[in-house]
Design an enzyme around this catalytic site. Structure first.
Site, short mmCIF file in Angstrom:
data_model
loop_
_atom_site.label_atom_id
_atom_site.label_comp_id
_atom_site.label_asym_id
_atom_site.label_seq_id
_atom_site.Cartn_x
_atom_site.Cartn_y
_atom_site.Cartn_z
NE ARG A 42 -0.38 82.65 49.04
CZ ARG A 42 -0.04 83.83 49.49
NH1 ARG A 42 -0.68 84.37 50.52
NH2 ARG A 42 0.91 84.54 48.93
N GLY A 43 2.43 81.38 50.92
CA GLY A 43 3.26 82.48 51.39
C GLY A 43 4.31 81.88 52.33
NE ARG A 100 3.73 76.00 46.80
CZ ARG A 100 3.38 77.29 46.68
NH1 ARG A 100 2.78 77.91 47.68
NH2 ARG A 100 3.63 77.94 45.56
CD GLN A 126 -0.54 83.76 44.17
OE1 GLN A 126 -0.68 84.27 43.05
NE2 GLN A 126 0.19 82.69 44.35
CG ASP A 165 8.33 82.26 47.99
OD1 ASP A 165 8.00 83.23 47.29
OD2 ASP A 165 7.52 81.56 48.62
CG ASN A 170 8.37 87.25 45.57
OD1 ASN A 170 7.94 86.58 46.52
ND2 ASN A 170 7.71 88.29 45.12
CE LYS A 171 3.57 83.05 43.41
NZ LYS A 171 3.70 81.58 43.18
O1 MRU Z 1 2.88 80.65 45.59
P1 MRU Z 1 2.72 81.51 46.81
O2 MRU Z 1 1.42 82.22 46.87
O3 MRU Z 1 3.01 80.74 48.08
O4 MRU Z 1 3.85 82.61 46.66
C1 MRU Z 1 3.98 83.59 47.63
C2 MRU Z 1 5.02 84.59 47.34
O5 MRU Z 1 5.68 84.55 46.32
C3 MRU Z 1 5.28 85.63 48.39
O6 MRU Z 1 5.68 86.83 47.83
C4 MRU Z 1 6.39 85.13 49.33
O7 MRU Z 1 6.11 83.83 49.80
C5 MRU Z 1 6.58 86.03 50.49
S1 MRU Z 1 5.27 85.98 51.63
C6 MRU Z 1 5.63 87.02 52.92
#
Ligand code: MRU
Length: 350
Positions: free
Chosen positions: A48-49, A91, A198, A239, A249-250
Site C-alpha cells: 500500500r502507499g 484500488r 498505518q 495519493d 491523502n489518508k
Molecule cells: O491506504 P493506504 O495505506 O494505501 O494510504 C496511504 C497514504 O495515504 C499515504 O499517505 C500516501 O499513499 C502517500 S505514500 C508515499
C-alpha cells in the site's frame, strides 16, 4: 540509511512483497507470480502507499503478460489491456496505480512492431525503471524538504508515507532519514491513523528501526501536541494531487490540516510528480475509496461496536489547497498559486 525492511523486490522471476498487514508483529515476505495475486495484494493492502502500489502494478502487469501469445501484436495487446484494466480496479484513489499502468501500456503501443518476445523484455525493463526511479525521486523530495526544516524540530506525520509506502526513503519520511544521516535530532509524532493504523504499525516501526526519535499518538491527540507547542511542521504524503493543488491523502489528513492552520504550523505535502494528476482539475472529482466496515469495528480481533452497526469508512479525504503551505516534489517546491505553479513544474520538462 540503514533499515532492514524491504518493501518490494524482484527476485528469481517473482515479485516479493513484505506483507504489511502483518506488521509490526511479524516480518513476512511473500512471493507473487500471477497478476491475480498482485491485484489481491494491492486490494487487501499487503502492499500500500501510492508509489509502492504503482511499482507493484508495473511488475503485476509484467506477470500478466509474460506468458501471453507471441504470434501477433493484436493478440498480445488484448492480454495486456485486459491485465491492465483488471489491475486498475484494485484500488481507486492513488493515481500512481494508473500512472504506472499507462506508462507500461505506452511502451507496448510505441513498440508494436517489435518482436513480442523482445517487447516482453522491454516491458519488464520498464517495470524495473519505475521501481528504480522511485528511490531517486524520494531522495530528492527529502533534500528539498530538508531546506524547510531545522535541527530539533517537532514534526507531525499522518498515515505512512514512508519507505514502506515506496521503495526507499519514503516521501514524507525522506527528510527524516536524511536529517538522521546529517546528525540532526528531529522529534517525530506519528498519528496512529485509524482505522488501519498505518501510523503506529508502519511509520513508527520503520522510523524506530532506523533509530529516529518517534512517538505514537492517537489521532485525537494531534490538537493537544500542537497546542503544547511540540509541533513545528506537519509533513504528509499524498495519493493524488489535483491540478489546483487539492490533496487527497489518508482519512484524517484534512483534520490535521485544519488544526495546523489554526496553530499557524506549516503543512507540507511530499509528492512525487507521478502523484500529481493534471487530468483531475480539483479535489472534488478525486475518487475516494470506501472500504469494508470491519476495518472500523473489528480491527483488534474483537468487535468494538455492535456487529450490525452502521459504519461509514472512506479511506481518504481531500485537503483544500488553501490549507497547504507547500507541495514538495523531486523537481522542486511548489507554493500557491498552485494551478499556475503546478503547470510550470511539468512545462519545465521540455
Ligand atoms: O491506504 P493506504 O495505506 O494505501 O494510504 C496511504 C497514504 O495515504 C499515504 O499517505 C500516501 O499513499 C502517500 S505514500 C508515499
Amino acid at each position: 540509511m540503514d533499515n532492514k525492511l524491504i518493501t518490494i523486490e524482484w527476485k528469481n522471476d517473482k515479485l516479493v512483497l513484505i506483507d504489511q498487514t502483518k506488521l509490526p508483529n511479524e516480518i513476512k515476505y511473500e512471493e507473487f507470480e500471477t497478476v491475480e495475486s498482485v491485484w489481491d495484494a494491492i486490494q487487501v493492502m499487503k502492499v500500500r502507499g501510492a508509489p509502492a502500489i504503482g511499482v507493484a502494478a508495473g511488475y503485476g502487469l509484467y506477470l500478466g503478460i509474460k506468458d501471453a501469445p507471441e504470434e501477433s501484436f493484436e493478440a498480445f495487446w488484448k492480454v495486456l489491456k485486459e491485465a491492465s484494466d483488471y489491475l486498475a480496479t484494485s484500488r481507486p484513489t492513488a493515481v500512481n496505480l494508473f500512472w504506472a499502468l499507462e506508462r507500461m501500456e505506452k511502451v507496448a503501443e510505441d513498440n508494436s512492431n517489435m518482436d513480442i518476445a523482445d517487447l516482453k523484455n522491454l516491458l519488464f525493463e520498464e517495470a524495473v525503471a519505475i521501481h528504480k526511479e522511485d528511490e531517486d525521486t524520494n531522495k530528492k523530495i527529502g533534500e528539498n524538504l530538508l531546506t524547510l526544516l531545522e535541527d530539533k524540530m517537532g514534526i507531525l506525520t499522518h498515515c505512512n508515507a514512508g519507505l514502506l509506502a515506496t521503495t526507499k526513503y519514503g516521501t514524507a519520511t525522506a527528510p527524516m532519514y536524511l536529517a538522521k544521516e546529517k546528525g540532526w535530532d528531529l522529534k517525530i509524532y506519528a498519528d496512529e491513523t485509524r482505522p488501519r493504523l498505518q501510523g503506529s504499525t508502519l511509520t513508527a516501526l520503520e522510523l524506530q528501526m532506523a533509530g529516529i526519535d518517534v512517538t505514537v499518538i492517537t489521532d485525537s491527540m494531534a490538537a493537544t501536541v500542537m497546542d503544547q507547542g511540540k509541533i513545528n511542521a506537519v509533513i504528509v504524503g499524498t495519493d493524488r494531487v489535483a491540478a489546483n493543488g487539492d490533496v487527497a491523502n489518508k482519512i484524517g489528513t484534512l483534520g490535521v490540516s485544519i488544526l495546523a492552520k489554526n496553530y499557524n504550523i506549516p503543512f507540507y505535502v511530499a509528492a512525487p510528480t507521478s502523484t500529481i494528476d493534471l487530468n483531475t482539475k480539483t479535489g472534488e472529482t478525486i475518487p475516494i475509496e470506501e472500504r469494508d466496515k470491519e476495518e472500523v469495528i473489528n480491527r483488534f480481533g474483537e468487535y468494538t461496536a455492535l456487529k450490525d452497526s452502521n459504519v461509514y469508512n472512506p479511506a481518504f479525504d481531500v485537503t483544500p489547497h488553501e490549507n497547504v503551505t507547500a507541495i514538495i516534489t523531486e523537481k522542486g517546491i511548489v507554493k500557491a498559486p498552485y494551478d499556475e505553479n503546478i503547470k510550470k513544474l511539468f512545462h519545465n520538462d521540455n
